[in-house]
Scaffold this motif. Structure first.
Motif, mmCIF file in Angstrom:
data_model
loop_
_atom_site.group_PDB
_atom_site.id
_atom_site.type_symbol
_atom_site.label_atom_id
_atom_site.label_comp_id
_atom_site.label_asym_id
_atom_site.label_seq_id
_atom_site.Cartn_x
_atom_site.Cartn_y
_atom_site.Cartn_z
ATOM 1 N N THR A 197 0.846 -1.228 0.010
ATOM 2 C CA THR A 197 0.115 0.028 -0.027
ATOM 3 C C THR A 197 0.892 1.258 0.178
ATOM 4 N N TYR A 198 0.609 2.156 -0.826
ATOM 5 C CA TYR A 198 1.418 3.512 -0.987
ATOM 6 C C TYR A 198 0.699 4.713 -0.869
ATOM 7 N N ARG A 199 1.135 5.497 -0.212
ATOM 8 C CA ARG A 199 0.508 6.751 -0.266
ATOM 9 C C ARG A 199 0.824 7.683 -1.633
ATOM 10 N N VAL A 200 -0.461 8.200 -2.050
ATOM 11 C CA VAL A 200 -0.193 8.645 -3.298
ATOM 12 C C VAL A 200 0.560 9.992 -3.576
ATOM 13 N N ASP A 201 0.440 10.681 -2.260
ATOM 14 C CA ASP A 201 1.170 12.083 -2.252
ATOM 15 C C ASP A 201 2.726 11.712 -2.331
ATOM 16 N N ARG A 202 3.458 10.587 -2.011
ATOM 17 C CA ARG A 202 4.834 10.196 -2.156
ATOM 18 C C ARG A 202 5.124 9.516 -3.506
ATOM 19 N N ILE A 203 4.079 9.396 -4.306
ATOM 20 C CA ILE A 203 4.385 8.708 -5.503
ATOM 21 C C ILE A 203 4.764 9.555 -6.592
ATOM 22 N N LYS A 204 5.953 9.357 -7.302
ATOM 23 C CA LYS A 204 6.365 10.268 -8.512
ATOM 24 C C LYS A 204 6.584 9.216 -9.657
ATOM 25 N N PRO A 205 5.531 9.092 -10.647
ATOM 26 C CA PRO A 205 5.535 8.268 -11.785
ATOM 27 C C PRO A 205 6.601 8.249 -12.446
ATOM 28 N N ARG A 206 7.069 7.208 -13.271
ATOM 29 C CA ARG A 206 8.008 7.175 -14.372
ATOM 30 C C ARG A 206 7.349 6.686 -15.639
ATOM 31 N N THR A 207 7.513 7.378 -16.658
ATOM 32 C CA THR A 207 6.856 7.256 -17.982
ATOM 33 C C THR A 207 7.875 6.670 -18.933
ATOM 34 N N PRO A 208 7.381 5.831 -19.915
ATOM 35 C CA PRO A 208 6.091 5.366 -20.270
ATOM 36 C C PRO A 208 5.624 4.256 -19.499
ATOM 37 N N MET A 209 4.132 3.903 -19.523
ATOM 38 C CA MET A 209 3.860 3.040 -18.605
ATOM 39 C C MET A 209 4.283 1.557 -19.003
ATOM 40 N N GLY A 210 4.388 0.602 -18.033
ATOM 41 C CA GLY A 210 4.772 -0.770 -18.450
ATOM 42 C C GLY A 210 3.951 -1.469 -19.238
ATOM 43 N N PRO A 211 4.157 -2.961 -19.389
ATOM 44 C CA PRO A 211 3.210 -3.758 -20.344
ATOM 45 C C PRO A 211 2.257 -4.094 -19.567
ATOM 46 N N ARG A 212 0.984 -4.637 -20.298
ATOM 47 C CA ARG A 212 -0.188 -5.299 -19.694
ATOM 48 C C ARG A 212 -0.039 -6.316 -18.897
ATOM 49 N N PHE A 213 -0.751 -6.429 -17.829
ATOM 50 C CA PHE A 213 -0.543 -7.654 -16.948
ATOM 51 C C PHE A 213 -2.226 -8.292 -16.512
ATOM 52 N N SER A 214 -2.067 -9.340 -16.170
ATOM 53 C CA SER A 214 -3.272 -10.208 -15.977
ATOM 54 C C SER A 214 -3.447 -9.806 -14.430
ATOM 55 N N PRO A 215 -4.649 -9.272 -13.990
ATOM 56 C CA PRO A 215 -5.180 -8.857 -12.713
ATOM 57 C C PRO A 215 -4.997 -10.034 -11.744
ATOM 58 N N ARG A 216 -4.535 -9.815 -10.509
ATOM 59 C CA ARG A 216 -4.580 -10.825 -9.608
ATOM 60 C C ARG A 216 -5.576 -10.573 -8.639
ATOM 61 N N GLU A 217 -5.785 -11.864 -7.847
ATOM 62 C CA GLU A 217 -6.983 -11.701 -7.003
ATOM 63 C C GLU A 217 -6.571 -10.570 -5.785
ATOM 64 N N ALA A 218 -7.559 -9.868 -5.281
ATOM 65 C CA ALA A 218 -7.184 -8.570 -4.592
ATOM 66 C C ALA A 218 -6.876 -9.332 -3.233
ATOM 67 N N PRO A 219 -5.862 -8.499 -2.442
ATOM 68 C CA PRO A 219 -5.294 -9.168 -1.105
ATOM 69 C C PRO A 219 -6.758 -9.218 -0.128
ATOM 70 N N ALA A 220 -7.693 -8.649 -0.288
ATOM 71 C CA ALA A 220 -8.875 -8.670 0.847
ATOM 72 C C ALA A 220 -10.108 -8.322 -0.010
ATOM 73 N N GLU A 221 -11.218 -8.773 0.569
ATOM 74 C CA GLU A 221 -12.652 -8.544 0.033
ATOM 75 C C GLU A 221 -12.911 -7.184 0.342
ATOM 76 N N ASP A 222 -12.597 -6.579 1.392
ATOM 77 C CA ASP A 222 -12.621 -5.130 1.946
ATOM 78 C C ASP A 222 -11.537 -4.413 2.011
ATOM 79 N N LEU A 223 -10.929 -3.759 0.830
ATOM 80 C CA LEU A 223 -9.970 -3.025 0.669
ATOM 81 C C LEU A 223 -9.822 -2.058 1.652
#
Length: 323
Positions: A197-223
């Motif tokens: 889990t990452y705090r968004v205000d501490r994120i500085k994205p790098r571009t370009p975006m990476g390749p597509r991925f197959s989504p995983r099962e969420a770590p919890a039903e109640d995020l």
């Protein structure tokens, strides 16, 4: 069969619902042939809607981005949600959108049906917002992160942990979650092979975006609960644990969930796990809970509590100083 105008509206609504549809799927949902779907897609393009098509036997359609924003279809619930969101935008933790939200709100309320205007007014009448003092987030960053979650695209970004140490993260983003006045990104950390889990205000994205991925099962039903439990300790300088002399049900009824993670001990006590960068602030907050408590950790919390207690005792007993 629906008339052409009604079909176009239904087709547009379907294209706005999912990222991509095959021609046969659209034909089945609309009760027409794939040939009719192709003709209707061409009509939408003539009206300015950028509908992209993939090649192949079945073909696929998605609503893309164009040079201008075409009209959007909103159902009643979506229109109410967007209007309330715009009215609240100036008081929320997203920086730089106050003026633009007012312009967008003026356009929306001009065409809002009276039945929906009454619902919005009723909601807003009983909402009192207070300005926040927490970190703000650039709305363009939220849009980028939400798009990466939606499109299942890998995301690399520079990240500052709670100690201020910079790290490079490679992730498979899953969801954005709000907790209090902060935004968090729940993502699979590729290098650490685990959910983070990452705090968004501490994120500085790098571009370009990476390749597509197959989504995983969420770590919890109640995020929401998952993030609350995780950031109660991980994102703070101090881990704070106290035993409250009240039941878990009583505390949850009095406090917002984002305060921390509550664990029932028995019918009269529970344990609160949270975190803090300033123990005096935590001490003051705990003193205002209105229930007794015992400190489990950290040991530095007790001197902070004594400092607050001395300050309150002085304020309660000392005579006011003459002017």
């Amino acid at each position: 069969m629906l008339e052409t105008s009604a079909r176009l509206l239904k087709l547009l609504s379907l294209l706005q619902l999912h990222r991509e549809w095959t021609g046969p799927d659209l034909a089945e949902r609309m009760g027409v042939s794939t040939r009719t779907v192709r003709r209707d897609v061409d009509k939408l393009r003539e009206l300015g809607y950028p509908v992209n098509a993939s090649t192949g036997i079945t073909g696929g359609y998605r609503l893309g981005a164009g040079s201008a924003l075409p009209p959007l279809l909103l159902d009643d619930e979506e229109a109410v949600a967007v209007t309330v969101g715009l009215r609240s935008a100036a008081n929320f933790s997203v920086s730089g959108i106050e003026e633009t939200s007012v312009r967008a709100l003026a356009k929306l309320e001009q065409v809002l049906p009276s039945r929906l205007r009454h619902r919005v007014d009723a909601l807003q009448r009983f909402i009192v917002a207070t300005p926040g003092t927490g970190p703000t987030v650039d709305p363009s960053l939220l849009v980028l992160l939400a798009g990466a979650c939606r499109d299942h695209e890998r995301l690399r970004f520079d990240y500052l942990d709670h100690t201020g140490t910079p790290t490079l993260r490679s992730t498979e983003p899953h969801r954005l979650v709000t907790r209090g006045r902060r935004w968090y990104l729940v993502a699979w950390d590729v290098d650490r092979d685990d959910w983070r889990t990452y705090r968004v205000d501490r994120i500085k994205p790098r571009t370009p975006m990476g390749p597509r991925f197959s989504p995983r099962e969420a770590p919890a039903e109640d995020l929401a609960s998952y993030v609350t439990k995780g950031v109660s300790t991980a994102s703070w300088r101090y881990r704070v644990r106290v035993r409250l002399h009240a039941s878990k049900e009583e505390m949850l009824a009095r406090l917002p969930m984002y305060v921390g993670d509550f664990e029932a001990i028995d019918e009269n006590t529970c344990e609160l796990s949270t975190g803090s960068d300033n123990l005096e602030m935590s001490a003051g907050y705990l003193a205002m809970l209105g229930v007794g408590f015992d400190v489990i950790e950290p040991p530095e919390l007790k001197p902070a509590l004594q400092t607050i207690a001395d300050r309150l005792t002085h304020a309660a007993t000392a005579s006011p100083r003459p002017r």
